[in-house]
Design an enzyme around this catalytic site. Structure first.
Site, PDB file in Angstrom:
ATOM      1  N   HIS A 193       8.408  -1.320  -2.649  1.00 39.39           N
ATOM      2  CA  HIS A 193       6.980  -1.568  -2.821  1.00 39.39           C
ATOM      3  C   HIS A 193       6.327  -0.198  -2.902  1.00 39.39           C
ATOM      4  CE1 HIS A 193       6.877  -5.655  -0.452  1.00 39.39           C
ATOM      5  NE2 HIS A 193       7.583  -5.717  -1.568  1.00 39.39           N
ATOM      6  N   TYR A 222      -3.805  -8.352  -4.126  1.00 39.18           N
ATOM      7  CA  TYR A 222      -3.005  -8.659  -5.324  1.00 39.18           C
ATOM      8  C   TYR A 222      -3.850  -8.968  -6.560  1.00 39.18           C
ATOM      9  CZ  TYR A 222       1.029  -8.371  -2.393  1.00 39.18           C
ATOM     10  OH  TYR A 222       1.998  -7.878  -1.566  1.00 39.18           O
ATOM     11  N   HIS A 227       0.078  -3.970  -3.904  1.00 39.31           N
ATOM     12  CA  HIS A 227      -1.379  -4.033  -3.729  1.00 39.31           C
ATOM     13  C   HIS A 227      -2.069  -3.252  -4.847  1.00 39.31           C
ATOM     14  CE1 HIS A 227      -0.847  -4.869   0.837  1.00 39.31           C
ATOM     15  NE2 HIS A 227      -0.103  -5.629   0.070  1.00 39.31           N
TER      16      HIS A 227
END
Ligand code: DNO
Length: 394
Positions: A298, A368, A352
């Protein structure tokens, strides 16, 4: 690196066709409709996979295959829960899935105190204010001993805020904090949360570690047989929250987890934003240390304040040196390629994003949005292309 995008299926306002236009290649999703602890049926997994593939994507990563809270608490006879978990794994493997992301955070998943903090040049971001969290713990849910987790300055500011907070301010704060409940579909009010915390009373760090080790011992041998790779997602934020211990917060924790059951199937989801929220964590160094066990990433950035607060920065701003981190990941991919490993390409997703332009009107999951993530993905893609060019030009 493979460009991924988290998609919430029928719960997502963003369509697969929009994701295709954002440029991502691979989808990261889960069967969000299935209650925790129940088996994911192979037919439902197949239907999701077909839907994703018909839109021109691959479903590369499962995020998350959630762990029932009773397993985290080590509560009662867990054999049926472990059996169900293994069955879901077998069903996923039968449909060709290979990488599974999960977390071991008790009760809450991610925690923020503000879902729409203003960003200097427009748009909003997710923010964690230590003082706001202190206000919630000390004055709203009145957790005994909470003052020990905060500095005097946090507490002073919490008091000052709470004294003038309107009922709407309190409501906004609890909504933000509750948004991080697993699956994001459950919500508690103040009393509900106090009650939900009760079964965790007395659960210490060592207990949680013991329960985690048991989970790994139950699951990883099956993962090996099925060819599945598990990547634990770090705690977000990497600090104790609501008196609940956190055991996936830094290099020492990660080392402990990977040693607890040493296997190529027992690995890490490298989340730069979660780890990056603790000033003691050097994210590129952590990536380097555990590179061969990184199964998924991520990529996002945070800006920290000295009082323990942080907010989500644009992907290339903030405190983590993103090109340095990506360069570690590209180096690891190269190393794998030379070894002839099948999993040499690491999936990343722009984690994000700020709410920008029309994002707020679309009503997506907190963190999101479409435009914000599309910007993040484009920036990351640029860094990757630049670094790859440097490597081939050198
Ligand atoms: C928040 C996410 C987390 C994460 C899960 C993984 O936006 O990073 O919800 O996906 O904790 O299990």
């Amino acid at each position: 690196m493979i460009e991924g995008w988290r998609w919430y299926g029928d719960y997502d306002r963003i369509t697969l066709s929009e994701i295709a236009q954002a440029g991502a290649r691979s989808i990261v999703t889960a069967l969000h409709q299935i209650p925790y602890g129940e088996v994911w049926p192979q037919t439902t997994i197949a239907a999701t996979r077909n839907r994703i593939e018909s839109a021109g994507f691959e479903w590369t990563v499962v995020e998350s295959l959630p762990i029932h809270e009773r397993i985290k608490r080590g509560d009662g006879d867990l054999s049926a829960l472990f059996a169900n978990y293994r069955q879901s794994m077998a069903n996923l493997a039968a449909e060709g899935l290979k990488v599974i992301c999960y977390n071991f955070m008790p009760l809450l998943d991610w925690t923020r105190t503000d879902l729409t903090a203003p960003v200097a040049r427009g748009g909003t971001c997710l923010r964690f204010s230590a003082a706001r969290m202190a206000a919630f713990e000390l004055f709203m849910i009145k957790r005994p001993g909470a003052e020990r987790d905060y500095t005097e300055q946090n507490i002073r500011e919490a008091k000052a805020w709470y004294e003038i907070a309107t009922p709407a301010d309190l409501e906004t704060l609890i909504t933000a904090i509750m948004s991080g409940l697993p699956g994001a579909f459950e919500r508690y009010d103040v009393e509900g949360l106090q009650e939900a915390l009760c079964p965790y009373q007395g659960l210490g760090r060592n207990d949680l570690r013991a329960n985690y080790k048991r989970f790994l011992e139950e699951i990883i041998p099956t993962a090996e047989e099925l060819g599945l790779r598990f990547g634990v997602h770090p705690d977000d934020p990497p600090r104790d929250i609501l008196g609940l211990p956190r055991i996936v917060s830094n290099a020492e924790d990660i080392g402990w987890i990977l040693d607890a059951v040493d296997s190529p199937s027992n690995g890490l989801t490298l989340c730069s934003g979660s780890l990056g929220a603790n000033p003691a964590n050097d994210v590129p160094a952590i990536a380097e240390q555990f590179a061969d066990k990184i199964h998924f990433t991520h990529l996002r950035n945070v800006s920290k304040d000295p009082d323990g607060s942080f907010e989500e920065a644009a992907h290339l701003s903030g405190d983590t040196n993103m090109p340095a981190l990506i360069s570690v990941l590209l180096g690891e991919e190269n190393r794998r390629r030379q070894e002839g490993r099948a999993d040499c390409d690491i999936v990343f997703r722009p984690d994000h994003g700020h709410e920008l332009l029309q994002d707020a009107e679309i009503g997506t999951h907190p963190g999101y949005p479409l435009a914000g993530r599309m910007r993040g993905l484009a920036e990351l893609r640029g860094v990757i292309a630049g670094l790859n060019f440097g490597v081939s030009a050198a």
